[in-house]
Design an enzyme around this catalytic site. Structure first.
Site, short mmCIF file in Angstrom:
data_model
loop_
_atom_site.label_atom_id
_atom_site.label_comp_id
_atom_site.label_asym_id
_atom_site.label_seq_id
_atom_site.Cartn_x
_atom_site.Cartn_y
_atom_site.Cartn_z
N GLU A 470 4.81 -2.82 3.31
CA GLU A 470 5.53 -1.24 4.51
C GLU A 470 5.33 -1.54 5.77
O GLU A 470 4.89 -0.59 6.70
CB GLU A 470 5.02 -0.38 3.57
CG GLU A 470 5.82 1.23 4.14
CD GLU A 470 5.01 2.42 3.81
OE1 GLU A 470 5.49 3.56 4.08
OE2 GLU A 470 3.56 2.28 2.70
N GLU A 738 -6.10 4.99 6.56
CA GLU A 738 -4.31 5.57 6.05
C GLU A 738 -5.31 6.92 5.09
O GLU A 738 -4.95 7.92 5.78
CB GLU A 738 -3.70 4.88 5.19
CG GLU A 738 -2.58 5.77 4.77
CD GLU A 738 -1.37 4.64 3.84
OE1 GLU A 738 -0.63 5.60 3.98
OE2 GLU A 738 -2.44 4.01 3.34
#
Length: 876
Positions: A470, A738
């Site tokens: 991603e 993240e």
């Protein structure tokens, strides 16, 4: 003291080759130790010959203090033409000085300048299957002396070019990533020194890259089925004639040692298949096959307009590799001590046919094994098969990249040593501009992590993460971090390129998708806070660099975006309840605090509209500005009617709800204090912890500081339990995570499907460190640090903080310390700029030579500072 003119730049590059802008922007800096130094006038002269007359442009004496982004306004240049320029500057003493000579060279401006054809191999893979990398070559003769040679080259995919056995340039992963349906970038190289009289050879090897390889979880070939090459070598001889060697059906192709070259899956090389000196003229290519030719690419050919991706650093392992005994082969794990992006260089000697597997991971699990579950379908694995012999072999893949700190090597003949492997750091090669340091080592490590997180996620595109399947240009991440990025590095052209990616992704309705370049993975509307990057990012560039060009270039498309927002709103409420379109990602990864989508949507709609009003004013579009301000007031009123009570309670009561209401100035003045109290109350009841996700976190400390609660801002900064900025630091992180809880001592790893350990969004706290802790900020009324706001905030137990920033005018410095009950502050204002210094004072404000006292504001004394260096000393 004389003024020196330095740092001459064209489009922010030093003496660039291959510029395709008709009016490239010219910039320079003044350097002098003289206090109050400033420019009063300039004269730019541009010549077609070095040292020649100003036959292309003479601006004449221009009464102006502008030194940055001044557009060329001379004779239109032609493809391949070089323009030599210099600037004469008059300063405040009316003395004049001239710069050294600089130049820029034009690329291929017109489609008709290209005679080359797209070429490639007949071999192609499938949606889940890679194909070997094609090698393409041609021999040619030069029967006249060479004066100059330029190689114009690009690929659908990525390329590495060679001439006569020598690599062309030092870029990697070129030409980078664009929406190939709209634009394909080409690079221009000066290859004069690579050519020779008589026979020559030229060639390129192609990787799948973003075009034909894996980009995200849906597999390969999202743009095309195979990589392709377009190259045009233009050689100028001493008699003025030219020879053009262009890709066409006379080129030949072969497969070679690179069996796979995929950005996500890795590069596989069998050195036994090495082709030898395949780009030399004498090479025998009789067994090679004719290339295939292809129609013109759909996208427009444009010159490289952003920092090239390069190798910028090498990192050595911090210890000997750890051996894990397994059957049938041992694993050896190298620790580079830093989560990084790029690849490794491996030295090895062993029997022919020995195959080494190299896997990459960001962290180790609790048993000391490489943790790869968070990579999802990205294999991030390289293979190297030895050719064998007595010589040491070196494996260094350059057609892939990985995100990692740890490297697991299996199949190595014998036991590798620490110096057998080196980490090669790769990212867009922008100049670093910012430094920050303070008395708290944990905060310094946080700043280190922010910088490395940005480097790893700026490989041509601002990506969310560099390791899993991603690696996409998520708009939400970009807009929350762009202000911090502009402190860390000279990212103007990097984000200008991204703004073009955004516009290329805009659909006919005006919507902006959540990622750019667009792979159509989610859809046409990125939703609140994500799609709004389209307005927030260029406005931030304008504030930081002072150039209107990015606003002018994209004004119409930004205006269309604001129109789209209103078309999907009901009674000025965006993402209203019942809306059938995409309502947004919410406050992504917040902690037990769900902020309604319609609140987020309406707040960002108001903010984007306000910025458009300001943009219209900057560009002199007064009628549009009036309309945007009126629309902003209507959205603001709708926000208050729906989400704010008369007592100042904001719907849902989350920290993010209050932050958006306060930071976007959506509340009536009389309710700001109550809203701030409610925000602080929520923070305190959580144990002085934040609950914000991607949307709210960037604004948290800014809002607290702006509303008189800097104490709480510092308490949040110093918090070491999760969720906090320092929690990951205490766990040994070297980049930004993240998730706040990517790993915790009680639960271990978070959900592996969404758990990157290099994800820069939460690093947006970096802007507050520069702005508030160190005290260096822009003045929106005089952008580009023409006027600097110097306003440090002391707190959090810090005894010193210092920062520097290399602005378009030169270096800005702020360094303060507390010592024996006094506040000591050193400030540097660069030439051609001024500053307002906000000195924290108790008692009598000091007189400072060269500083003009402007008055008092609360507990600060204000001073006007011309260019120069100053020292302030006052009682705490």
């Amino acid at each position: 003291m004389q003024t020196t003119i330095t740092n001459l730049r064209c489009e922010q590059f030093e003496n660039p080759v291959g510029i395709d802008r008709e009016q490239p922007r010219l910039s320079w800096r003044l350097e002098t130790g003289r206090r109050g130094a400033r420019q009063t006038a300039y004269r730019i002269t541009v010549s077609s010959q070095l040292g020649g007359p100003a036959d292309l442009w003479d601006s004449g004496r221009v009464e102006s203090d502008h030194t940055s982004e001044i557009p060329y306004q001379g004779t239109a240049l032609t493809s391949g033409q070089r323009a030599h320029w210099r600037v004469e500057v008059w300063d405040e003493t009316d003395a004049s000085n001239s710069s050294p000579d600089a130049w820029w060279e034009v690329g291929l401006l017109n489609e008709g300048d290209w005679t080359a054809q797209w070429i490639g191999s007949s071999v192609l893979g499938g949606p889940r299957t890679s194909a070997p990398a094609p090698y393409l070559r041609k021999a040619f003769a030069l029967d006249k002396p060479v004066t100059q040679a330029r190689l114009y080259v690009t690929a659908l995919g990525i390329y590495e070019a060679e001439i006569n056995g020598q690599r062309v340039g030092d870029q990697v992963l070129a030409p980078g990533w664009t929406d190939y349906r709209k634009q394909v970038r080409y690079q221009t190289y000066d290859v004069t020194d690579l050519l020779q009289a008589g026979e020559n050879g030229i060639g390129a090897v192609l990787g799948d890259g973003w075009y034909a390889g894996s980009v995200e979880w849906r597999g390969r070939q999202l743009y095309g089925d195979r990589p392709k090459l377009l190259a045009q070598l233009v050689v100028t001889h001493d008699d003025g004639s030219t020879t053009v060697v262009a890709t066409d059906d006379s080129w030949r192709t072969s497969l070679g040692p690179i069996l796979q070259a995929d950005l996500l899956q890795g590069q596989h090389v069998d050195a036994r298949l090495d082709l030898g000196a395949w780009t030399t003229a004498a090479y025998d290519d009789s067994k090679w096959q004719p290339v295939q030719t292809f129609p013109k690419a759909e996208g427009k050919l444009v010159a490289q307009n952003s920092p090239p991706v390069r190798v910028t650093e090498e990192i050595h392992p911090i210890a000997e590799p750890k051996t894990i005994h397994r059957w049938p082969a041992n694993d050896h794990i190298f620790d580079l001590g830093q989560n990084m992006v790029g690849w490794v260089r491996l030295r090895v000697k062993g029997p022919a046919g020995t195959t080494i597997r190299i896997r990459f991971g960001e962290v180790l699990d609790d048993k000391g094994n490489l943790y790869t579950e968070n990579l999802r379908s990205a294999q991030q694995t390289d293979f190297y098969t030895l050719r064998g012999g007595d010589e040491v072999e070196v494996f260094e893949p350059r057609l892939t990249f990985h995100g990692f700190r740890y490297v697991e090597v299996r199949g190595y003949p014998g036991d590798p040593k620490q110096d057998d492997l080196v980490g090669v750091v790769v990212h867009s090669d922008y100049p670093a501009t910012g430094t920050f340091e303070c008395s708290n080592p944990l905060i310094n490590q946080l700043q280190h992590n922010i910088w490395w997180g940005w480097r790893g996620n700026s490989v041509d595109v601002p990506t969310d993460c560099p390791q899993r399947d991603e690696r996409l240009g998520w708009t939400g991440d970009a807009q929350v971090f762009v202000r911090t990025a502009a402190y860390l590095a000279q990212v103007e052209t990097f984000f200008e390129k991204y703004q073009q990616d955004l516009e290329d992704s805009q659909n006919e309705k005006g919507s902006i998708p959540p990622i750019a370049p667009d792979t159509s993975v989610v859809g046409g509307d990125g939703g609140p806070a994500w799609a709004d990057a389209f307005v927030i990012c260029p406005w931030t560039l304008y504030l930081c660099y002072g150039d209107k060009a990015v606003l002018e270039r994209h004004y119409d498309s930004m205006k269309a975006f604001i129109g789209y927002l209103q078309s999907i709103s009901r009674d000025y409420i965006r993402s209203y309840q019942g809306y059938e379109g995409f309502a947004g990602f919410g406050d992504w990864l917040s902690i037990n605090a769900e902020t309604p989508s319609d609140l987020i949507g309406t707040a960002f709609s108001a903010y984007s509209t306000e910025l458009m009003a300001r943009i219209a004013e900057v560009l002199g579009k007064s009628e549009d500005a009036t309309e945007f301000w009126a629309l902003h007031e209507k959205i603001k009123a709708a926000f208050n009617d729906r989400f704010v009570t008369p007592g100042g309670v904001v719907a849902s009561g989350t920290q993010t709800a209050y932050l958006l209401a306060l930071h976007f100035d959506l509340l009536p003045p009389e309710l700001r204090e109550k809203a701030t109290e409610a925000l602080v109350h929520d923070i305190k009841k959580r144990g002085t912890k934040l609950s914000t996700g991607f949307v709210g976190s960037p604004y948290l400390n800014h809002v607290l500081t702006a509303n008189g609660r800097n104490d709480v801002a510092f308490d949040l900064l110093n918090q070491q339990d999760w969720p906090s900025w320092l929690y990951a630091v205490t766990k040994g992180a070297t980049t930004i995570w993240e998730r706040w809880d990517g790993w915790t001592h009680d639960k271990g790893f978070q959900d592996a499907s969404m758990n990157s350990f290099n994800h820069y969004a939460y690093g947006a706290i970096g802007a507050w460190l520069y702005q508030s802790v160190a005290g260096i900020d822009v003045d929106p009324a005089q952008p580009g640090y023409k006027h600097i706001v110097m306003k440090p905030d002391v707190g959090g137990g810090l005894t010193y903080a210092k920062a520097s920033y290399d602005s378009v005018h030169g270096r800005i410095e702020s360094s303060w310390r507390t010592e024996d009950g006094r506040f000591e502050w050193d400030v540097t204002v660069p030439p051609n700029a001024t500053a307002t210094a906000y000195l924290p004072t108790k008692g009598v404000a000091p007189e400072v030579e060269g500083a003009e006292r402007l008055g008092q504001e609360a507990d600060r004394t204000l001073y006007r500072l011309p260019a120069g260096t100053y020292h302030f000393s006052t009682e705490m």
